[in-house]
Design an enzyme around this catalytic site. Structure first.
Site, PDB file in Angstrom:
ATOM      1  N   GLU A   7      -3.291   9.097  -0.733  1.00  0.00           N
ATOM      2  CA  GLU A   7      -2.456   9.796   0.251  1.00  0.00           C
ATOM      3  C   GLU A   7      -1.466  10.739  -0.423  1.00  0.00           C
ATOM      4  O   GLU A   7      -0.455  11.131   0.167  1.00  0.00           O
ATOM      5  CB  GLU A   7      -1.765   8.786   1.167  1.00  0.00           C
ATOM      6  CG  GLU A   7      -2.804   8.002   1.983  1.00  0.00           C
ATOM      7  CD  GLU A   7      -2.216   7.116   3.066  1.00  0.00           C
ATOM      8  OE1 GLU A   7      -0.995   6.867   3.050  1.00  0.00           O
ATOM      9  OE2 GLU A   7      -2.995   6.669   3.926  1.00  0.00           O
TER      10      GLU A   7
ATOM     11  N   GLU B 218       5.658  -1.753   8.083  1.00  0.00           N
ATOM     12  CA  GLU B 218       4.377  -1.747   8.807  1.00  0.00           C
ATOM     13  C   GLU B 218       3.499  -2.875   8.279  1.00  0.00           C
ATOM     14  O   GLU B 218       3.486  -3.134   7.071  1.00  0.00           O
ATOM     15  CB  GLU B 218       3.714  -0.384   8.565  1.00  0.00           C
ATOM     16  CG  GLU B 218       2.376  -0.189   9.268  1.00  0.00           C
ATOM     17  CD  GLU B 218       1.775   1.184   8.907  1.00  0.00           C
ATOM     18  OE1 GLU B 218       2.540   2.151   8.679  1.00  0.00           O
ATOM     19  OE2 GLU B 218       0.542   1.273   8.840  1.00  0.00           O
TER      20      GLU B 218
ATOM     21  N   GLN C  84       0.796  -1.231   0.000  1.00  0.00           N
ATOM     22  CA  GLN C  84       0.000   0.000   0.000  1.00  0.00           C
ATOM     23  C   GLN C  84       0.833   1.289   0.000  1.00  0.00           C
ATOM     24  O   GLN C  84       0.483   2.259  -0.646  1.00  0.00           O
ATOM     25  CB  GLN C  84      -0.890  -0.046   1.244  1.00  0.00           C
ATOM     26  CG  GLN C  84      -1.867   1.073   1.411  1.00  0.00           C
ATOM     27  CD  GLN C  84      -2.757   0.817   2.621  1.00  0.00           C
ATOM     28  OE1 GLN C  84      -3.692   0.042   2.561  1.00  0.00           O
ATOM     29  NE2 GLN C  84      -2.459   1.465   3.730  1.00  0.00           N
ATOM     30  N   GLU C  85       1.916   1.295   0.775  1.00  0.00           N
ATOM     31  CA  GLU C  85       2.646   2.551   0.939  1.00  0.00           C
ATOM     32  C   GLU C  85       4.153   2.365   0.827  1.00  0.00           C
ATOM     33  O   GLU C  85       4.722   1.491   1.477  1.00  0.00           O
ATOM     34  CB  GLU C  85       2.333   3.166   2.315  1.00  0.00           C
ATOM     35  CG  GLU C  85       0.850   3.476   2.474  1.00  0.00           C
ATOM     36  CD  GLU C  85       0.467   3.846   3.898  1.00  0.00           C
ATOM     37  OE1 GLU C  85       1.314   4.320   4.663  1.00  0.00           O
ATOM     38  OE2 GLU C  85      -0.713   3.634   4.237  1.00  0.00           O
TER      39      GLU C  85
ATOM     40  N   ARG D  61      -5.251   9.034   8.209  1.00  0.00           N
ATOM     41  CA  ARG D  61      -5.979   7.985   7.508  1.00  0.00           C
ATOM     42  C   ARG D  61      -5.956   8.326   6.019  1.00  0.00           C
ATOM     43  O   ARG D  61      -5.700   9.462   5.639  1.00  0.00           O
ATOM     44  CB  ARG D  61      -7.449   7.889   7.976  1.00  0.00           C
ATOM     45  CG  ARG D  61      -7.667   7.531   9.419  1.00  0.00           C
ATOM     46  CD  ARG D  61      -6.948   6.304   9.882  1.00  0.00           C
ATOM     47  NE  ARG D  61      -7.178   5.066   9.167  1.00  0.00           N
ATOM     48  CZ  ARG D  61      -7.794   3.995   9.666  1.00  0.00           C
ATOM     49  NH1 ARG D  61      -8.266   4.031  10.898  1.00  0.00           N
ATOM     50  NH2 ARG D  61      -7.916   2.880   8.972  1.00  0.00           N
ATOM     51  N   SER D  62      -6.291   7.333   5.200  1.00  0.00           N
ATOM     52  CA  SER D  62      -6.292   7.627   3.758  1.00  0.00           C
ATOM     53  C   SER D  62      -7.411   8.611   3.404  1.00  0.00           C
ATOM     54  O   SER D  62      -7.287   9.387   2.457  1.00  0.00           O
ATOM     55  CB  SER D  62      -6.407   6.340   2.956  1.00  0.00           C
ATOM     56  OG  SER D  62      -7.460   5.543   3.427  1.00  0.00           O
TER      57      SER D  62
ATOM     58  N   ASP E 143       4.535   0.216   4.095  1.00  0.00           N
ATOM     59  CA  ASP E 143       3.338  -0.306   4.760  1.00  0.00           C
ATOM     60  C   ASP E 143       2.752  -1.337   3.804  1.00  0.00           C
ATOM     61  O   ASP E 143       2.161  -0.990   2.775  1.00  0.00           O
ATOM     62  CB  ASP E 143       2.318   0.801   5.054  1.00  0.00           C
ATOM     63  CG  ASP E 143       1.077   0.239   5.750  1.00  0.00           C
ATOM     64  OD1 ASP E 143       1.051  -0.987   6.023  1.00  0.00           O
ATOM     65  OD2 ASP E 143       0.133   1.010   6.018  1.00  0.00           O
TER      66      ASP E 143
HETATM   67  P1  PGA Z   1      -6.046   3.557   5.872  1.00  0.00           P
HETATM   68  O1  PGA Z   1      -4.522   3.461   5.470  1.00  0.00           O
HETATM   69  O2  PGA Z   1      -6.291   4.882   6.474  1.00  0.00           O
HETATM   70  O3  PGA Z   1      -6.757   3.349   4.558  1.00  0.00           O
HETATM   71  O4  PGA Z   1      -6.310   2.433   6.849  1.00  0.00           O
HETATM   72  C1  PGA Z   1      -3.484   3.881   6.297  1.00  0.00           C
HETATM   73  C2  PGA Z   1      -2.669   2.756   6.836  1.00  0.00           C
HETATM   74  O5  PGA Z   1      -2.970   1.567   6.615  1.00  0.00           O
HETATM   75  O6  PGA Z   1      -1.698   2.995   7.531  1.00  0.00           O
HETATM   76 ZN    ZN Z   2      -1.112   0.708   7.789  1.00  0.00          ZN
END
Ligand code: PGA
Ligand code: ZN
Length: 427
Positions: free
Chosen positions: A215, A295, A173-174, A376-377, A252
């Site tokens: 993000e 993460e 994801q990140e 948060r996203s 992450d």
């Molecule tokens: P989310 O992503 O706000 O969509 O949960 C952020 C994260 O997983 O750290």
């Molecule tokens: Zn996360």
């Protein structure tokens, strides 16, 4: 002089950065101080997070309306709290939790509860004529009898988005960068911003898309983590910084999104891993790239896997628990007991009240776990997490890329606070 009390509480259905409805609440005190707080919302939400109440009425906002949560504030919560001392944040939060009466805030909703808890905190800071971070720091020190001075966190900037935050095939994801060894928040942010812009150049040169994800990080049509990491390394290099000393990469994986009860499905690279294979994959990435932090390397239920991951990588790498801990002290305690992870992600709406956020941070620190305050996203213009990170001396913050106002607002708040109040920087 009469005692300060909560005079008025109101709520509004507003929008977050994804255009989804979210809750805002205004608390006004008897001395006329007031403030509004806005609630963020996640996309890769964990199973153990406190619940946000949505209307589930398909005729409005595709079922995502929050008018129920707004009404709960305007009626029940207003009745509960009006007339109380706003400076006793811990009492306000305890009353909110008791009135809800569930483990996951499913009665009143974490979105209603957080909006009011945070608006009360903000209004109280106004009333005391203190910057929010200072008010938070005073409550924290008082509550836990610690001596920690407000400190600016090191930023972790998410410059490349994948997973459920982007319409590309990247499984993780990140992809974040974390400057290291800088002597101010300002200079560390500048480093991140320069790399962000150089990454855009790298993408353009390869004719890859430079549009951004939820993000604010780029969301190119890549497939593998390796491709993303190579591009980021290239961007760091052309920016004139040294990867592995001045800048590190943080991942992450958001692995709970990849897990299907048995296997980790990495569709971008067409692989499916069991827990041991996923750990090996993360170890390989860690050995090939200057990765300082991972993460959610594994699923929120994979405690056995987390134990092995921590044994393997915990001494060299920050292992951050997001979904597995859910900013919940019971879950963090279980993790500490089992030697799982070495760092806690702190998301205010995962638990719902400011007092519980403070407890989670204190518990983590007492047990030498690092803390990372997180957005948060789905975000809003609310910048409270910047002050929370400073006031609780979290050491680190992740607030997205230096792009899109919902992300940049937090960085700007910290830039201004650093200069105005000469707050020391974590290093
Ligand atoms: P989310 O992503 O706000 O969509 O949960 C952020 C994260 O997983 O750290
Ligand atoms: Zn996360």
């Amino acid at each position: 002089m009469s005692k300060l009390r909560i005079e008025e509480i109101s709520a509004f259905e507003v929008l977050d950065s994804r255009g989804n409805p979210t809750v805002a609440s205004e608390v006004r005190l008897s001395d006329n101080s007031s403030s509004i707080a806005y609630v963020p919302s996640g996309a890769s939400t964990g199973k153990y997070e406190a619940l946000e109440i949505r209307d589930e009425d398909e005729t409005r906002f595709l079922g995502r309306g929050v008018s129920k949560a707004v009404n709960l504030i305007n009626k029940e919560i207003k009745e509960l709290l009006t007339g109380l001392d706003p400076l006793d944040q811990s009492n306000i939060d305890t009353i909110l939790c008791k009135a809800d009466g569930t483990d996951n805030k499913s009665n009143l909703g974490a979105n209603s509860i957080l909006a009011v808890s945070l608006a009360n905190l903000r209004a109280s800071a106004e009333s005391r004529n203190l910057p929010l971070y200072e008010h938070i720091n005073l409550i924290y020190k008082d509550l836990f009898e610690v001596e920690e001075k407000p400190t600016l966190p090191i930023p972790m900037m998410n410059i490349l988005n994948g997973g459920v935050h982007a319409d590309n095939k990247i499984d993780f994801q990140e992809f974040m960068i974390q400057p290291s060894g800088f002597n101010s928040f300002k200079s560390s942010l500048q480093c991140g911003v320069e790399i962000f812009h150089q990454l855009k150049e790298q993408l353009k040169q390869r004719k890859l898309n430079t549009s951004v994800g939820d993000e604010g990080g780029f969301a190119p049509q890549l497939k593998s983590a390796e491709e993303a990491l190579d591009l980021i390394l290239q961007a760091i290099d052309v920016s004139g910084y040294k990867a592995g000393s001045q800048v590190f990469i943080c991942l992450d994986c958001a692995s709970s999104e990849l897990f299907d009860e048995e296997k980790y499905l990495l569709e971008g690279v067409e692989k499916s891993f069991n827990s041991a294979e996923m750990i090996r994959y993360l170890e390989t990435l860690r050995s090939k790239y200057p990765i300082s932090s991972i993460e959610d390397g594994l699923d929120e239920e994979d405690w056995d896997g987390w134990k092995v991951l921590t044994e393997r990588l915990g001494s060299s790498t920050q292992l951050v628990g997001d979904d597995i801990f859910a900013t919940n002290t019971n879950r963090i305690k279980k993790g500490i007991k089992q030697n799982i992870a070495n760092s806690v992600l702190v998301k205010i709406n995962q638990i719902g009240t400011i007092s519980e956020v403070m407890e989670a941070v204190n518990l983590s620190k007492e047990n030498s776990y690092k803390t990372v305050v997180s957005h948060r996203s789905g975000e809003t213009e609310d910048t409270s997490i910047a002050d929370i990170a400073i006031g609780l001396c979290s050491g680190q913050i992740k607030a997205g890329a230096p792009s899109r106002t919902d992300r940049v607002a937090k960085y700007n708040r910290m830039l201004i606070l650093e200069e105005k109040f000469n707050i020391p920087f974590s290093s």
